[in-house]
Design a protein around this motif. Structure first.
Motif, PDB file in Angstrom:
ATOM      1  N   PHE A   7      34.652  36.489  48.077  1.00  0.00           N
ATOM      2  CA  PHE A   7      33.253  36.866  47.920  1.00  0.00           C
ATOM      3  C   PHE A   7      32.995  37.374  46.503  1.00  0.00           C
ATOM      4  CE2 PHE A   7      32.030  36.881  52.418  1.00  0.00           C
ATOM      5  CZ  PHE A   7      33.283  36.885  53.029  1.00  0.00           C
ATOM      6  N   SER A   8      31.815  37.095  46.001  1.00  0.00           N
ATOM      7  CA  SER A   8      31.389  37.651  44.714  1.00  0.00           C
ATOM      8  C   SER A   8      31.064  39.134  44.868  1.00  0.00           C
ATOM      9  CB  SER A   8      30.153  36.907  44.218  1.00  0.00           C
ATOM     10  OG  SER A   8      29.554  37.593  43.125  1.00  0.00           O
ATOM     11  N   PRO A   9      31.273  39.942  43.807  1.00  0.00           N
ATOM     12  CA  PRO A   9      30.875  41.349  43.856  1.00  0.00           C
ATOM     13  C   PRO A   9      29.375  41.543  43.659  1.00  0.00           C
ATOM     14  CG  PRO A   9      31.823  40.854  41.727  1.00  0.00           C
ATOM     15  CD  PRO A   9      32.003  39.617  42.563  1.00  0.00           C
ATOM     16  N   TYR A  10      28.659  40.465  43.397  1.00  0.00           N
ATOM     17  CA  TYR A  10      27.204  40.552  43.210  1.00  0.00           C
ATOM     18  C   TYR A  10      26.518  40.198  44.524  1.00  0.00           C
ATOM     19  CZ  TYR A  10      28.339  40.712  38.272  1.00  0.00           C
ATOM     20  OH  TYR A  10      28.847  41.076  37.052  1.00  0.00           O
ATOM     21  N   PHE A  11      25.890  41.176  45.122  1.00  0.00           N
ATOM     22  CA  PHE A  11      25.247  40.983  46.414  1.00  0.00           C
ATOM     23  C   PHE A  11      23.735  40.892  46.241  1.00  0.00           C
ATOM     24  CE2 PHE A  11      29.377  42.096  47.648  1.00  0.00           C
ATOM     25  CZ  PHE A  11      29.544  41.781  48.989  1.00  0.00           C
ATOM     26  N   VAL A  12      23.118  40.116  47.101  1.00  0.00           N
ATOM     27  CA  VAL A  12      21.678  39.899  47.062  1.00  0.00           C
ATOM     28  C   VAL A  12      21.056  40.447  48.328  1.00  0.00           C
ATOM     29  CG1 VAL A  12      19.868  38.147  47.055  1.00  0.00           C
ATOM     30  CG2 VAL A  12      21.872  37.873  45.581  1.00  0.00           C
ATOM     31  N   GLU A  13      20.010  41.236  48.167  1.00  0.00           N
ATOM     32  CA  GLU A  13      19.292  41.792  49.306  1.00  0.00           C
ATOM     33  C   GLU A  13      18.138  40.867  49.664  1.00  0.00           C
ATOM     34  OE1 GLU A  13      17.433  46.067  50.760  1.00  0.00           O
ATOM     35  OE2 GLU A  13      17.413  45.554  48.628  1.00  0.00           O
TER      36      GLU A  13
ATOM     37  N   ASN B 218      28.837  35.217  35.638  1.00  0.00           N
ATOM     38  CA  ASN B 218      28.338  34.979  34.280  1.00  0.00           C
ATOM     39  C   ASN B 218      26.872  34.565  34.307  1.00  0.00           C
ATOM     40  OD1 ASN B 218      30.859  35.578  33.222  1.00  0.00           O
ATOM     41  ND2 ASN B 218      31.502  33.439  33.130  1.00  0.00           N
ATOM     42  N   PHE B 219      26.534  33.734  35.296  1.00  0.00           N
ATOM     43  CA  PHE B 219      25.143  33.282  35.429  1.00  0.00           C
ATOM     44  C   PHE B 219      24.205  34.464  35.657  1.00  0.00           C
ATOM     45  CE2 PHE B 219      21.796  32.133  38.514  1.00  0.00           C
ATOM     46  CZ  PHE B 219      21.048  31.263  37.733  1.00  0.00           C
ATOM     47  N   VAL B 220      24.608  35.359  36.516  1.00  0.00           N
ATOM     48  CA  VAL B 220      23.775  36.520  36.817  1.00  0.00           C
ATOM     49  C   VAL B 220      23.661  37.447  35.609  1.00  0.00           C
ATOM     50  CG1 VAL B 220      23.642  38.619  38.207  1.00  0.00           C
ATOM     51  CG2 VAL B 220      24.211  36.446  39.296  1.00  0.00           C
ATOM     52  N   GLU B 221      24.794  37.715  34.954  1.00  0.00           N
ATOM     53  CA  GLU B 221      24.808  38.668  33.854  1.00  0.00           C
ATOM     54  C   GLU B 221      24.116  38.146  32.595  1.00  0.00           C
ATOM     55  OE1 GLU B 221      28.838  39.784  33.223  1.00  0.00           O
ATOM     56  OE2 GLU B 221      29.006  40.881  35.122  1.00  0.00           O
ATOM     57  N   GLU B 222      24.169  36.832  32.390  1.00  0.00           N
ATOM     58  CA  GLU B 222      23.631  36.265  31.153  1.00  0.00           C
ATOM     59  C   GLU B 222      22.174  35.838  31.279  1.00  0.00           C
ATOM     60  OE1 GLU B 222      26.272  33.092  30.212  1.00  0.00           O
ATOM     61  OE2 GLU B 222      28.017  34.431  29.906  1.00  0.00           O
ATOM     62  N   ASN B 223      21.617  35.915  32.481  1.00  0.00           N
ATOM     63  CA  ASN B 223      20.235  35.502  32.690  1.00  0.00           C
ATOM     64  C   ASN B 223      19.458  36.622  33.363  1.00  0.00           C
ATOM     65  OD1 ASN B 223      20.182  32.320  32.157  1.00  0.00           O
ATOM     66  ND2 ASN B 223      22.100  32.822  33.201  1.00  0.00           N
TER      67      ASN B 223
ATOM     68  N   PHE C 236      41.325  28.588  41.523  1.00  0.00           N
ATOM     69  CA  PHE C 236      40.353  27.601  42.009  1.00  0.00           C
ATOM     70  C   PHE C 236      39.115  28.301  42.564  1.00  0.00           C
ATOM     71  CE2 PHE C 236      38.873  25.316  45.860  1.00  0.00           C
ATOM     72  CZ  PHE C 236      38.400  24.150  45.267  1.00  0.00           C
ATOM     73  N   LEU C 237      39.321  29.352  43.354  1.00  0.00           N
ATOM     74  CA  LEU C 237      38.206  30.090  43.941  1.00  0.00           C
ATOM     75  C   LEU C 237      37.565  31.039  42.926  1.00  0.00           C
ATOM     76  CD1 LEU C 237      39.825  30.941  47.389  1.00  0.00           C
ATOM     77  CD2 LEU C 237      38.166  29.144  46.925  1.00  0.00           C
ATOM     78  N   ASP C 238      38.410  31.730  42.146  1.00  0.00           N
ATOM     79  CA  ASP C 238      37.902  32.723  41.206  1.00  0.00           C
ATOM     80  C   ASP C 238      37.020  32.102  40.120  1.00  0.00           C
ATOM     81  OD1 ASP C 238      39.186  34.715  42.587  1.00  0.00           O
ATOM     82  OD2 ASP C 238      40.923  34.802  41.241  1.00  0.00           O
ATOM     83  N   ASN C 239      37.345  30.886  39.711  1.00  0.00           N
ATOM     84  CA  ASN C 239      36.540  30.241  38.664  1.00  0.00           C
ATOM     85  C   ASN C 239      35.084  30.083  39.102  1.00  0.00           C
ATOM     86  OD1 ASN C 239      38.711  30.060  36.978  1.00  0.00           O
ATOM     87  ND2 ASN C 239      38.978  27.842  37.175  1.00  0.00           N
ATOM     88  N   PHE C 240      34.890  29.751  40.368  1.00  0.00           N
ATOM     89  CA  PHE C 240      33.531  29.575  40.881  1.00  0.00           C
ATOM     90  C   PHE C 240      32.801  30.911  40.939  1.00  0.00           C
ATOM     91  CE2 PHE C 240      30.426  29.109  44.373  1.00  0.00           C
ATOM     92  CZ  PHE C 240      29.707  28.017  43.894  1.00  0.00           C
ATOM     93  N   LEU C 241      33.486  31.937  41.425  1.00  0.00           N
ATOM     94  CA  LEU C 241      32.871  33.262  41.505  1.00  0.00           C
ATOM     95  C   LEU C 241      32.577  33.816  40.113  1.00  0.00           C
ATOM     96  CD1 LEU C 241      34.998  34.895  44.347  1.00  0.00           C
ATOM     97  CD2 LEU C 241      32.824  33.674  44.540  1.00  0.00           C
TER      98      LEU C 241
END
Length: 271
Positions: free
Chosen positions: A46-52, A103-108, A93-98
């Motif tokens: 799971f990603s550490p970035y959660f969405v409510e 990066n997408f969240v932090e850079e945008n 393999f899994l970590d690269n996707f997460l």
């Protein structure tokens, strides 16, 4: 919907089993009584970035399910069918996707981020004591109108562990003639007559039929699989068709004939 940036990383929880490392194993019966036994293993992170959301809390998930054999060489083959982009192991393999999602969240500056999903499953397809087809089925959503999916098929000789290229069965000098025969069965599968222009509803270059990279064997003959977007729009999905053994005999290499003789004898001698 808003993002909840947590201070901890949840490294994987598998809901069906109490497992802190995100790994679940289900014992699988032998694929045949005289072939290789394996267990299905699932690893989910799971990603550490959660969405409510209105429904609750959601997050990006990367998951892979694959067979683990008692035979270590087969396990190496399974991993090679999973790690397609130079990853060193399953974790990467899994970590690269997460990481890409992070990066997408932090850079945008995104007020309403969507969660992403990656689900890969490595399956044992057609198999005999001599041959085995390994299939990688992957679905990935990383934004956009819809996710993308594909299958990757590879055929192996269980005696030598060698991946069998297409010319093991159809020699290069007969491929063009075989393709014309295969087109007949493709058209039959698609409900097309001999004169239907393939350029109208398909993505074949210049409307000329061509075989996909994905091929396998079965009791019925040679099987071929086109992924979404390969010859049709995404909404049309994938396409799989078979060229029966009766239509391929004249094109087969001697090795190919031996393989199909084995398939015929095996299934006709199995109770």
């Amino acid at each position: 919907m808003r993002l909840l940036a947590l201070g901890i990383i949840i490294n994987g929880i598998w809901g069906c089993q109490d497992s802190s490392d995100g790994k679940a194993t289900n014992r699988h019966p032998n694929i045949q009584s005289d072939t290789l036994a394996f267990s299905d293993t699932t690893i989910k992170k799971f990603s550490p970035y959660f969405v409510e959301t209105d429904e609750g809390i959601d997050t990006t998930i990367a998951q892979v399910t694959f067979p683990e054999f008692e035979d270590e060489t087969m396990n190496k083959i399974i991993v090679s069918n999973m790690l397609l982009e130079g990853e060193t192991d399953v974790d990467q393999f899994l970590d690269n996707f997460l990481e890409a999602y992070g990066n997408f969240v932090e850079e945008n500056d995104i007020q309403y981020p969507l969660v992403w999903t990656k689900n890969t499953r490595i399956d044992v397809g057609f198999h005999t004591p001599q041959l085995i087809v390994i299939k990688n089925t992957t679905y990935e959503f990383s934004g956009g109108a819809h996710g993308n999916s594909f299958q990757l098929w590879n055929l192996y000789d269980l005696g030598s562990y060698r991946k069998l290229p297409f010319n093991t069965f159809i020699p290069d000098n007969k491929r063009q003639a075989f393709t014309k025969v295969a087109e007949t069965y493709f058209r039959l599968h698609e409900g097309l007559d001999d004169t239907t222009n393939l350029e109208t509803s398909y993505f074949f270059e210049d409307g000329v039929f061509s075989l996909p990279e994905n091929f396998g064997v079965s009791k019925s003959g040679l099987e071929f699989h086109y992924n979404p977007y390969e010859i049709k729009p995404y909404v049309a999905g994938s396409t799989t068709f078979t060229v029966p053994t009766s239509a391929i005999n004249e094109f087969l290499t001697e090795t190919g004939k031996d393989y199909f003789k084995h398939i015929h004898n095996y299934f006709n001698s199995t109770p």
